[in-house]
Design a protein around this motif. Structure first.
Motif, PDB file in Angstrom:
ATOM      1  N   THR A 210       9.216   0.925   8.453  1.00  0.00           N
ATOM      2  CA  THR A 210       9.159   1.283  10.066  1.00  0.00           C
ATOM      3  C   THR A 210      10.235   0.455  10.549  1.00  0.00           C
ATOM      4  O   THR A 210      10.263  -0.937  10.522  1.00  0.00           O
TER       5      THR A 210
ATOM      6  N   GLN B 242      16.234  -8.884   1.401  1.00  0.00           N
ATOM      7  CA  GLN B 242      16.352  -8.549  -0.176  1.00  0.00           C
ATOM      8  C   GLN B 242      17.549  -7.755  -0.634  1.00  0.00           C
ATOM      9  O   GLN B 242      18.116  -8.043  -1.702  1.00  0.00           O
TER      10      GLN B 242
ATOM     11  N   GLU C 291       0.803  -1.311   0.183  1.00  0.00           N
ATOM     12  CA  GLU C 291       0.109   0.094  -0.105  1.00  0.00           C
ATOM     13  C   GLU C 291       0.870   1.451   0.051  1.00  0.00           C
ATOM     14  O   GLU C 291       0.678   2.370  -0.697  1.00  0.00           O
ATOM     15  N   MET C 292       1.941   1.140   0.893  1.00  0.00           N
ATOM     16  CA  MET C 292       2.658   2.466   1.005  1.00  0.00           C
ATOM     17  C   MET C 292       3.670   2.687  -0.227  1.00  0.00           C
ATOM     18  O   MET C 292       3.949   3.582  -0.769  1.00  0.00           O
TER      19      MET C 292
ATOM     20  N   ASN D 267       8.796  -5.661  -6.651  1.00  0.00           N
ATOM     21  CA  ASN D 267       8.006  -6.130  -5.496  1.00  0.00           C
ATOM     22  C   ASN D 267       8.204  -7.500  -5.490  1.00  0.00           C
ATOM     23  O   ASN D 267       8.358  -8.251  -6.845  1.00  0.00           O
ATOM     24  N   ARG D 268       8.178  -8.272  -4.555  1.00  0.00           N
ATOM     25  CA  ARG D 268       8.328  -9.608  -4.182  1.00  0.00           C
ATOM     26  C   ARG D 268       7.435 -10.355  -5.174  1.00  0.00           C
ATOM     27  O   ARG D 268       7.567 -11.314  -5.777  1.00  0.00           O
ATOM     28  N   THR D 269       5.940  -9.971  -4.763  1.00  0.00           N
ATOM     29  CA  THR D 269       5.147 -10.514  -5.838  1.00  0.00           C
ATOM     30  C   THR D 269       4.786  -9.716  -6.927  1.00  0.00           C
ATOM     31  O   THR D 269       4.435  -8.700  -6.848  1.00  0.00           O
TER      32      THR D 269
ATOM     33  N   LYS E 179       1.873  -7.046  -8.244  1.00  0.00           N
ATOM     34  CA  LYS E 179       1.800  -5.610  -7.555  1.00  0.00           C
ATOM     35  C   LYS E 179       2.596  -4.594  -8.208  1.00  0.00           C
ATOM     36  O   LYS E 179       2.292  -3.290  -8.349  1.00  0.00           O
TER      37      LYS E 179
END
Ligand code: FVH
Length: 274
Positions: A100, A82, A19-20, A39-41, A44
């Motif tokens: 975060t 990663q 989302e972010m 992105n890993r998936t 997305k």
């Protein structure tokens, strides 16, 4: 819009299209920056293809595509998981971690980056994804002020870039302090909502009354800060005895409605030292 197949380098890379991360990448694209995403998936990341983003097939490719790499993953462990295998590609570039973290994790990440000649900045996002790029969005940054200054125009796209200090853990310290205060407020509302509902009231009614009350209370935080920052210099508005007695009454009231007094007990301990 430049076809992504012809572009191999971009202004910034964003790792993580949750989302972010999606909101961060989109705000950069809207402001005219060229962006590589990963992105890993992969689905997305591919969702951004129509926006002009360059989709990187691997972390290594993503990192090598831009001088500035932004990480916005689940947690610090996933960031290291990663980046470690692609660390050679990251050397000489700037890493802005907006995942975060605890202050200790941010400092460890800064040490790791220093060992690999990576310019490192840690950030704490004080906004929800829909706020990114809008007025009211604030991102805290800490670390090397020169590095932040160099990338400030791009970082300002996300929201007001607030520098909180050279210690790489400082942004995480303020971030987690603010989020802790926020969760404590929501916990207080949850308790209050449950209480008023036992008497036939609604949480919506409580919210309507509580919002202006909390806004007024928030205005007194600067006075409360003086007590913490200069102990022994200022007198509290309410004595410890008053606070203890008041919170005891609140505990009895909560328990009288069948709710737990645990939250208020912890609050009393923090405020009175009991
Ligand atoms: N959303 C918010 O309101 C808050 C505002 C304050 C700052 N947070 C922090 O931002 C980080 C990312 O949050 P997010 O909202 O994007 O979270 P998700 O939508 O759940 O996406 C998580 C992404 O992390 C990827 N991921 C998870 N584990 C791994 C891993 N081991 N290796 C690589 N990537 C990983 C995940 O990938 P995938 O599941 O789609 O494959 C997502 O991209 C976070 O630190 C918040 O505290 C947001």
């Amino acid at each position: 819009m430049m076809p992504q197949t012809t572009r191999t380098t971009t202004d910034a890379t964003v790792l993580g299209m949750g989302e972010m991360g999606h909101a961060l990448a989109t705000s950069l694209l809207k402001s005219g920056h060229t962006v590589t995403v990963w992105n890993r998936t992969s689905a997305k990341a591919h969702a951004l293809v129509d926006t002009g983003a360059r989709i990187a097939p691997t972390v290594k490719d993503a990192v090598a595509s831009s001088p500035l790499v932004v990480t916005c993953l689940l947690d610090t462990a996933s960031v290291l998981e990663q980046l470690e295998p692609s660390v050679d590609a990251l050397t000489g570039r700037t890493l802005v971690n907006l995942t975060t973290a605890t202050p200790a994790e941010a400092r460890d990440l800064a040490d790791w980056a220093r060992r690999h000649d990576i310019d490192f900045v840690d950030g704490g996002i004080m906004a929800t994804p829909d706020m990114i790029g809008q007025p009211g969005s604030m991102i805290l940054y800490s670390g090397d002020a020169l590095v932040i200054g160099r990338h400030r125009p791009l970082l300002e796209v996300f929201g007001e870039a607030t520098y909180v200090g050279q210690d790489p853990g400082a942004a995480a310290l303020f971030d987690t302090a603010m989020l802790g205060a926020m969760y404590a407020m929501f916990a207080g509302f949850e308790l209050g909502g449950r209480m008023v509902r036992t008497g036939g009231g609604s949480a919506a009614e409580l919210a309507a009354m509580l919002t202006p009350f909390l806004q007024a209370m928030a205005a007194t935080l600067e006075d409360a800060a003086k007590l913490l920052d200069e102990p022994g210099v200022h007198e509290p508005i309410q004595s410890v005895e008053f606070t203890r007695s008041a919170i005891d009454l609140l505990i009895r009231s909560a328990e009288g409605t069948g709710q737990s007094g645990e939250l208020l007990l912890a609050t009393r301990a923090l405020l009175t030292g009991d």
